[in-house]
Scaffold this active site. Structure first.
Site, PDB file in Angstrom:
ATOM      1  N   VAL A   1      -8.166   8.513   2.706  1.00 28.04           N
ATOM      2  CA  VAL A   1      -7.817   9.927   2.885  1.00 28.04           C
ATOM      3  C   VAL A   1      -6.548  10.068   3.738  1.00 28.04           C
ATOM      4  O   VAL A   1      -5.703  10.920   3.471  1.00 28.04           O
ATOM      5  CB  VAL A   1      -8.993  10.699   3.539  1.00 28.04           C
ATOM      6  CG1 VAL A   1      -8.565  12.098   3.958  1.00 28.04           C
ATOM      7  CG2 VAL A   1     -10.164  10.777   2.586  1.00 28.04           C
TER       8      VAL A   1
ATOM      9  N   THR B   1       4.844   2.299   5.826  1.00 22.63           N
ATOM     10  CA  THR B   1       3.408   2.014   5.954  1.00 22.63           C
ATOM     11  C   THR B   1       2.763   2.995   6.930  1.00 22.63           C
ATOM     12  O   THR B   1       3.364   3.355   7.943  1.00 22.63           O
ATOM     13  CB  THR B   1       3.093   0.578   6.438  1.00 22.63           C
ATOM     14  OG1 THR B   1       1.676   0.450   6.633  1.00 22.63           O
ATOM     15  CG2 THR B   1       3.760   0.223   7.757  1.00 22.63           C
ATOM     16  N   ILE B   2       1.550   3.390   6.599  1.00 19.97           N
ATOM     17  CA  ILE B   2       0.801   4.229   7.542  1.00 19.97           C
ATOM     18  C   ILE B   2       0.478   3.436   8.799  1.00 19.97           C
ATOM     19  O   ILE B   2       0.303   3.999   9.871  1.00 19.97           O
ATOM     20  CB  ILE B   2      -0.516   4.763   6.937  1.00 19.97           C
ATOM     21  CG1 ILE B   2      -1.420   3.620   6.457  1.00 19.97           C
ATOM     22  CG2 ILE B   2      -0.237   5.755   5.819  1.00 19.97           C
ATOM     23  CD1 ILE B   2      -2.864   4.046   6.191  1.00 19.97           C
ATOM     24  N   ASP B   3       0.397   2.090   8.678  1.00 20.69           N
ATOM     25  CA  ASP B   3      -0.039   1.264   9.811  1.00 20.69           C
ATOM     26  C   ASP B   3       0.990   1.205  10.942  1.00 20.69           C
ATOM     27  O   ASP B   3       0.645   0.854  12.074  1.00 20.69           O
ATOM     28  CB  ASP B   3      -0.333  -0.172   9.349  1.00 20.69           C
ATOM     29  CG  ASP B   3      -1.660  -0.296   8.616  1.00 20.69           C
ATOM     30  OD1 ASP B   3      -2.342   0.725   8.474  1.00 20.69           O
ATOM     31  OD2 ASP B   3      -2.000  -1.410   8.185  1.00 20.69           O
TER      32      ASP B   3
ATOM     33  N   GLY C   1       0.845  -1.207   0.000  1.00 26.27           N
ATOM     34  CA  GLY C   1       0.000   0.000   0.000  1.00 26.27           C
ATOM     35  C   GLY C   1       0.876   1.250   0.000  1.00 26.27           C
ATOM     36  O   GLY C   1       1.919   1.263   0.640  1.00 26.27           O
TER      37      GLY C   1
ATOM     38  N   MET D   1      -7.956   3.388   9.052  1.00 27.09           N
ATOM     39  CA  MET D   1      -7.226   2.200   8.594  1.00 27.09           C
ATOM     40  C   MET D   1      -6.412   1.594   9.724  1.00 27.09           C
ATOM     41  O   MET D   1      -6.122   2.258  10.723  1.00 27.09           O
ATOM     42  CB  MET D   1      -6.348   2.551   7.409  1.00 27.09           C
ATOM     43  CG  MET D   1      -7.115   2.607   6.118  1.00 27.09           C
ATOM     44  SD  MET D   1      -6.013   2.670   4.706  1.00 27.09           S
ATOM     45  CE  MET D   1      -7.155   2.276   3.393  1.00 27.09           C
TER      46      MET D   1
END
Ligand code: ADP
Ligand code: FBP
Ligand code: MG
EC number: 2.7.1.11
Length: 343
Positions: free
Chosen positions: A273, A125-127, A10, A169
């Site tokens: 977003v 990763t944003i996670d 992602g 997310m």
């Protein structure tokens, strides 16, 4: 030295900043050439690439997404995948590939190293769920966008005296939900690491109502799960890479909360977003430091390593210690800090 670079998994804010740093360090410090592959390993498998120069990378620092494109394709999906990767590398005279990816892509990079394809990992990763690094770039931006959204939701929630459920997310971990929820003053936060009881959520909202607080924000990570047998879950489809296509738990929570508390409740799903757009200054700096360090590791021949953040230092971490692992939330932060505010 000749290096390949690709972005896999992602996307997240800061990928372009890493690419820029890699190219600049390689060209300026080592006189090395960098080849950028399109759409992660697809470009390597199919020979789809471009030569990256400092000129080509101008203006990239604040740009979200990735100029190289991304995908979840891995060489191991194909019987002759590793062979095709070796062929492309030989043809281009590459010493190795810098893989900018999340836990899945970095697991594949470790396996490729074992199979004779030299790789250096850069965690993205944003996670923020990659093991071996205190933080991944992209996370700070995602938390910032989610916090801003929660701030905005507070005012409309107060005007209407509503409960607002915000789904963010976070496939396997709740770092974004926990940090944005804390920063935004959520009434309660649901994360995948801790199965939730809907009755507890209702109790928090009702307690607040008794205190005259008619507006409440509930932050839900998309991977959150109810405690077994307590709620019916939406059925998630699985994509071609075996990932559950998440999204929907926020709706279940909002619906149940409204039904059980009788309070008006609305859902906002932030979704992609928080993953798009300009990286925060903090993510730009981290991405830049990672890119520079990755090239230095390649120059030292330290293949099979990932760059990681340990405290304030960027350090090499063996990909062996990253592959197959996941960095979950600090449960002390959840239970001992965040829960203080859950009422
Ligand atoms: N432990 C692993 N080892 C090798 N390949 C993996 C592993 N986990 C996932 N993959 C492959 O890597 C791809 C990218 O992983 P994914 O989790 O989707 O993105 P990310 O790299 O952002 O974590 C997956 O589609 C899957 O094919
Ligand atoms: O882009 P897709 O395939 O819909 O994936 C969505 C997933 O990607 C993420 O944004 C980031 O996950 P990865 O870093 O593993 O790619 C998750 O939070 C989310 O569940
Ligand atoms: Mg992943």
């Amino acid at each position: 030295m000749r290096l390949g670079v690709l972005t896999s998994g992602g996307d997240c804010p800061g990928l372009n900043a890493v690419i820029r740093a890699v190219v600049r360090r390689a060209e300026r410090a080592f006189g090395a050439e960098v080849i950028g592959f399109a759409d992660a390993w697809r470009g390597v498998l199919e020979g789809d690439y471009e030569t990256l120069t400092v000129e080509r990378c101008r203006g990239l620092l604040p740009r979200g997404g990735t100029i190289l494109g991304t995908s979840r394709i891995q060489p191991y999906q194909f019987d002759d995948g590793v062979q095709r990767v070796r062929k492309t590398m030989f043809r281009l005279g590459l010493d190795g590939i810098i893989v900018i990816g999340g836990n899945g892509s970095l697991g594949a990079a470790r396996d490729l190293c074992v199979d004779g394809v030299p790789c250096i990992g850069v965690p993205k990763t944003i996670d923020n769920d990659v093991a071996g690094t205190d933080e991944t770039f992209g996370f700070d931006t995602a938390v910032g966008v989610a916090t801003d959204a929660i701030d905005r939701l507070h005012t409309t929630a107060e005007a209407h005296e509503r409960a607002m459920v915000v789904e963010v997310m976070g496939r396997d971990v709740g770092h974004i939900a926990l940090h944005a929820g804390l920063a935004g003053g959520a009434a309660t936060i649901l994360i995948p690491e801790v199965p939730f009881h809907i009755d507890d959520v209702v109790a928090v909202i009702e307690r607040r109502r008794k205190l005259g607080r008619y507006a409440s924000i509930v932050v839900v990570a998309e991977g959150s799960m109810p405690a077994e047998g307590t709620l019916d879950m939406p059925s998630y489809e699985t994509d071609e890479f075996g990932h559950r296509r998440l999204g929907g738990i926020g709706g279940v929570v909002a619906q149940e909360l409204e039904r059980r508390s009788g309070m008006e409740c609305r859902l906002t799903t932030l979704g992609y977003v928080v993953r798009g757009g300009t990286p925060s200054s903090r993510d730009r700096v981290l991405a830049t430091r990672f890119g520079v360090a990755a090239v230095d590791l390649a120059a030292e021949g330290r293949w099979g390593s990932m760059v990681g953040l340990a405290g304030t230092s960027v350090v090499p971490v063996p990909l062996d210690e990253v592959a197959g692992r996941i960095k979950t939330c600090d449960l002390d932060l959840y239970h001992e800090v965040a829960e203080v505010f859950f009422s």
